[in-house]
Motif scaffolding. Structure first.
Motif, PDB file in Angstrom:
ATOM      1  N   ALA A   1       0.752  -1.275  -0.144  1.00  0.00           N
ATOM      2  CA  ALA A   1       0.189  -0.103  -0.019  1.00  0.00           C
ATOM      3  C   ALA A   1       0.795   1.221  -0.191  1.00  0.00           C
ATOM      4  O   ALA A   1       0.537   2.487  -0.323  1.00  0.00           O
ATOM      5  CB  ALA A   1      -0.825  -0.239   1.120  1.00  0.00           C
ATOM      6  N   GLU A   2       2.280   1.241   0.380  1.00  0.00           N
ATOM      7  CA  GLU A   2       2.872   2.278   0.499  1.00  0.00           C
ATOM      8  C   GLU A   2       4.117   2.068  -0.248  1.00  0.00           C
ATOM      9  O   GLU A   2       4.694   0.781  -0.181  1.00  0.00           O
ATOM     10  CB  GLU A   2       3.216   2.533   2.068  1.00  0.00           C
ATOM     11  CG  GLU A   2       2.106   2.935   2.791  1.00  0.00           C
ATOM     12  CD  GLU A   2       2.369   3.460   4.181  1.00  0.00           C
ATOM     13  OE1 GLU A   2       3.578   3.333   4.431  1.00  0.00           O
ATOM     14  OE2 GLU A   2       1.540   4.037   4.731  1.00  0.00           O
ATOM     15  N   PRO A   3       5.021   3.047  -0.810  1.00  0.00           N
ATOM     16  CA  PRO A   3       6.019   2.866  -1.688  1.00  0.00           C
ATOM     17  C   PRO A   3       7.450   2.265  -1.009  1.00  0.00           C
ATOM     18  O   PRO A   3       8.289   1.688  -1.435  1.00  0.00           O
ATOM     19  CB  PRO A   3       6.193   4.175  -2.145  1.00  0.00           C
ATOM     20  CG  PRO A   3       5.935   4.986  -1.199  1.00  0.00           C
ATOM     21  CD  PRO A   3       4.820   4.386  -0.882  1.00  0.00           C
ATOM     22  N   LEU A   4       7.890   2.641   0.348  1.00  0.00           N
ATOM     23  CA  LEU A   4       8.839   2.236   1.010  1.00  0.00           C
ATOM     24  C   LEU A   4       9.065   0.665   1.018  1.00  0.00           C
ATOM     25  O   LEU A   4      10.386   0.426   0.590  1.00  0.00           O
ATOM     26  CB  LEU A   4       8.877   2.738   2.386  1.00  0.00           C
ATOM     27  CG  LEU A   4       9.958   2.326   3.322  1.00  0.00           C
ATOM     28  CD1 LEU A   4      11.372   3.117   2.856  1.00  0.00           C
ATOM     29  CD2 LEU A   4       9.957   2.992   5.023  1.00  0.00           C
ATOM     30  N   PRO A   5       8.261  -0.008   1.282  1.00  0.00           N
ATOM     31  CA  PRO A   5       8.630  -1.453   1.638  1.00  0.00           C
ATOM     32  C   PRO A   5       9.003  -1.982   0.004  1.00  0.00           C
ATOM     33  O   PRO A   5       9.780  -2.908  -0.203  1.00  0.00           O
ATOM     34  CB  PRO A   5       7.305  -2.320   1.877  1.00  0.00           C
ATOM     35  CG  PRO A   5       6.618  -1.196   2.617  1.00  0.00           C
ATOM     36  CD  PRO A   5       7.011   0.070   2.094  1.00  0.00           C
ATOM     37  N   LEU A   6       8.273  -1.480  -0.900  1.00  0.00           N
ATOM     38  CA  LEU A   6       8.582  -2.008  -2.409  1.00  0.00           C
ATOM     39  C   LEU A   6       9.954  -1.373  -2.817  1.00  0.00           C
ATOM     40  O   LEU A   6      10.656  -2.164  -3.129  1.00  0.00           O
ATOM     41  CB  LEU A   6       7.583  -1.369  -3.423  1.00  0.00           C
ATOM     42  CG  LEU A   6       7.453  -1.921  -4.934  1.00  0.00           C
ATOM     43  CD1 LEU A   6       7.853  -3.713  -5.121  1.00  0.00           C
ATOM     44  CD2 LEU A   6       6.632  -1.511  -5.684  1.00  0.00           C
TER      45      LEU A   6
ATOM     46  N   ASP B   1      11.348  13.653   2.027  1.00  0.00           N
ATOM     47  CA  ASP B   1      10.012  13.028   2.077  1.00  0.00           C
ATOM     48  C   ASP B   1       9.365  12.845   0.948  1.00  0.00           C
ATOM     49  O   ASP B   1       8.605  14.102   0.453  1.00  0.00           O
ATOM     50  CB  ASP B   1       9.282  13.928   3.252  1.00  0.00           C
ATOM     51  CG  ASP B   1       7.971  13.420   3.797  1.00  0.00           C
ATOM     52  OD1 ASP B   1       7.495  12.282   3.489  1.00  0.00           O
ATOM     53  OD2 ASP B   1       7.119  14.383   4.215  1.00  0.00           O
ATOM     54  N   ALA B   2       9.126  11.842   0.268  1.00  0.00           N
ATOM     55  CA  ALA B   2       8.385  11.662  -0.985  1.00  0.00           C
ATOM     56  C   ALA B   2       6.888  11.911  -1.038  1.00  0.00           C
ATOM     57  O   ALA B   2       6.293  11.537  -0.003  1.00  0.00           O
ATOM     58  CB  ALA B   2       8.582  10.246  -1.414  1.00  0.00           C
ATOM     59  N   ASP B   3       6.301  12.690  -1.864  1.00  0.00           N
ATOM     60  CA  ASP B   3       4.952  12.707  -2.119  1.00  0.00           C
ATOM     61  C   ASP B   3       4.331  12.174  -3.438  1.00  0.00           C
ATOM     62  O   ASP B   3       3.273  11.985  -3.717  1.00  0.00           O
ATOM     63  CB  ASP B   3       4.494  14.216  -1.777  1.00  0.00           C
ATOM     64  CG  ASP B   3       5.234  15.118  -2.796  1.00  0.00           C
ATOM     65  OD1 ASP B   3       5.490  14.621  -3.917  1.00  0.00           O
ATOM     66  OD2 ASP B   3       5.112  16.235  -2.619  1.00  0.00           O
ATOM     67  N   GLU B   4       5.538  11.674  -4.095  1.00  0.00           N
ATOM     68  CA  GLU B   4       5.187  10.886  -5.094  1.00  0.00           C
ATOM     69  C   GLU B   4       6.450   9.741  -5.539  1.00  0.00           C
ATOM     70  O   GLU B   4       7.559  10.342  -5.523  1.00  0.00           O
ATOM     71  CB  GLU B   4       5.098  11.635  -6.647  1.00  0.00           C
ATOM     72  CG  GLU B   4       4.615  11.059  -7.731  1.00  0.00           C
ATOM     73  CD  GLU B   4       4.651  12.060  -8.923  1.00  0.00           C
ATOM     74  OE1 GLU B   4       5.101  11.812 -10.091  1.00  0.00           O
ATOM     75  OE2 GLU B   4       4.003  13.265  -8.767  1.00  0.00           O
TER      76      GLU B   4
ATOM     77  N   ALA C   1      -5.065  14.459  -1.171  1.00  0.00           N
ATOM     78  CA  ALA C   1      -5.189  15.817  -0.367  1.00  0.00           C
ATOM     79  C   ALA C   1      -4.960  15.559   1.297  1.00  0.00           C
ATOM     80  O   ALA C   1      -4.466  16.219   1.890  1.00  0.00           O
ATOM     81  CB  ALA C   1      -6.514  16.514  -0.567  1.00  0.00           C
ATOM     82  N   GLY C   2      -5.440  14.571   1.775  1.00  0.00           N
ATOM     83  CA  GLY C   2      -5.474  13.992   3.041  1.00  0.00           C
ATOM     84  C   GLY C   2      -4.217  13.263   3.566  1.00  0.00           C
ATOM     85  O   GLY C   2      -4.002  12.723   4.742  1.00  0.00           O
ATOM     86  N   GLY C   3      -3.119  13.202   2.676  1.00  0.00           N
ATOM     87  CA  GLY C   3      -1.810  12.606   2.914  1.00  0.00           C
ATOM     88  C   GLY C   3      -1.738  11.055   2.774  1.00  0.00           C
ATOM     89  O   GLY C   3      -0.773  10.454   2.894  1.00  0.00           O
ATOM     90  N   ALA C   4      -2.982  10.310   2.521  1.00  0.00           N
ATOM     91  CA  ALA C   4      -2.979   8.806   2.066  1.00  0.00           C
ATOM     92  C   ALA C   4      -2.238   8.644   0.539  1.00  0.00           C
ATOM     93  O   ALA C   4      -2.465   9.314  -0.248  1.00  0.00           O
ATOM     94  CB  ALA C   4      -4.148   8.317   2.211  1.00  0.00           C
ATOM     95  N   TRP C   5      -1.648   7.457   0.559  1.00  0.00           N
ATOM     96  CA  TRP C   5      -1.035   7.058  -0.370  1.00  0.00           C
ATOM     97  C   TRP C   5      -2.304   6.468  -1.600  1.00  0.00           C
ATOM     98  O   TRP C   5      -3.095   5.661  -1.029  1.00  0.00           O
ATOM     99  CB  TRP C   5      -0.220   5.949  -0.330  1.00  0.00           C
ATOM    100  CG  TRP C   5       1.095   6.513   0.324  1.00  0.00           C
ATOM    101  CD1 TRP C   5       1.712   6.268   1.475  1.00  0.00           C
ATOM    102  CD2 TRP C   5       2.009   7.374  -0.405  1.00  0.00           C
ATOM    103  NE1 TRP C   5       2.830   6.792   1.637  1.00  0.00           N
ATOM    104  CE2 TRP C   5       3.196   7.672   0.563  1.00  0.00           C
ATOM    105  CE3 TRP C   5       2.239   7.839  -1.527  1.00  0.00           C
ATOM    106  CZ2 TRP C   5       4.427   8.059   0.342  1.00  0.00           C
ATOM    107  CZ3 TRP C   5       3.305   8.479  -2.209  1.00  0.00           C
ATOM    108  CH2 TRP C   5       4.536   8.798  -1.231  1.00  0.00           C
ATOM    109  N   VAL C   6      -2.177   7.101  -2.850  1.00  0.00           N
ATOM    110  CA  VAL C   6      -2.813   6.589  -3.866  1.00  0.00           C
ATOM    111  C   VAL C   6      -2.094   5.550  -4.830  1.00  0.00           C
ATOM    112  O   VAL C   6      -0.954   6.248  -5.277  1.00  0.00           O
ATOM    113  CB  VAL C   6      -3.767   7.510  -4.494  1.00  0.00           C
ATOM    114  CG1 VAL C   6      -4.384   6.954  -5.722  1.00  0.00           C
ATOM    115  CG2 VAL C   6      -4.570   8.099  -3.448  1.00  0.00           C
TER     116      VAL C   6
END
Length: 218
Positions: free
Chosen positions: A28-33, A183-186, A207-212
């Motif tokens: 769901a988030e980029p860091l583990p990948l 701090d990545a936003d993309e 906009a809420g800070g959640a990863w899409v």
């Protein structure tokens, strides 16, 4: 046709078996990948998989890029370090938005990151500086990064003095050495395909800070 042209046209891309990638199984988030892909690149024999391109902009808004080393990746972001007085340090102080790019041809993979860079504490910078080799400390002690150099002899003299100090004072500090974190936003993960059906998975914060997560056309 020149040797340059002949050589350029003869070069092959990804002349190896490429790994598979199923975006549906991505976290769901980029860091583990990212961590998984870096380890895989290292195990596949990729030379210096921890090197990355860092892109910044100067005072006129012109892009600038150079290769630096990744010093860590955690919940805070992607870590690197440099002198605050260097070109990149001055540019980040004026505009903290930056981009990072990793390329691992051994597996036909790229990772692109964009976000805001912040400076760490002096204690973090000191710890970073002394977690590495004597040569790294000596290079930092030379300082004056990005300044105009008068001659190679001048560099040799300064470097020798820095090496002597690094050996004699292993706890020496380089005052301008600074720890940075993006701090990545993309974050985009690119998996190459021999038939050019490349896969691109982008993570972006809403906009809420959640990863899409979303796929992009290659």
């Amino acid at each position: 046709m020149t040797d340059f042209d002949e050589t350029l046209r003869s070069l092959r891309v990804w002349d190896t078996d490429l790994p598979g990638f199923d975006p549906d199984t991505a976290p769901a988030e980029p860091l583990p990948l990212f961590r998984e892909w870096l380890v895989a690149a290292a195990r596949a024999g990729q030379v210096e998989p921890h090197t990355m391109a860092l892109a910044t902009v100067d005072a006129e808004g012109r892009p600038d890029v150079r290769t630096v080393m990744l010093h860590g990746a955690d919940e805070r972001g992607w870590h690197f370090a440099s002198h605050a007085t260097s070109a990149k340090g001055r540019q980040l102080a004026a505009d903290p938005h930056a981009a990072l790019h990793f390329y691992w041809p051994a597996q036909g993979r790229q990772v692109r990151l964009r976000g805001r860079v912040t400076s760490g504490t002096p204690e973090e910078a000191y710890a970073d500086l002394h977690a590495r080799s004597t040569g790294a400390l000596a290079a930092a002690l030379v300082g004056r990064q990005s300044e105009v150099l008068g001659s190679v002899a001048e560099l040799a003299t300064a470097s020798e003095a820095a090496w002597e100090r690094a050996r004699a004072e292993p706890d020496a500090d380089a005052e301008t050495w600074t720890a940075y974190v993006l701090d990545a936003d993309e974050a985009e993960f690119f998996q190459g395909d021999a038939r050019r059906r490349h896969l691109r998975l982008r993570y972006r914060r809403d906009a809420g800070g959640a990863w899409v997560r979303e796929l992009l056309w290659p």
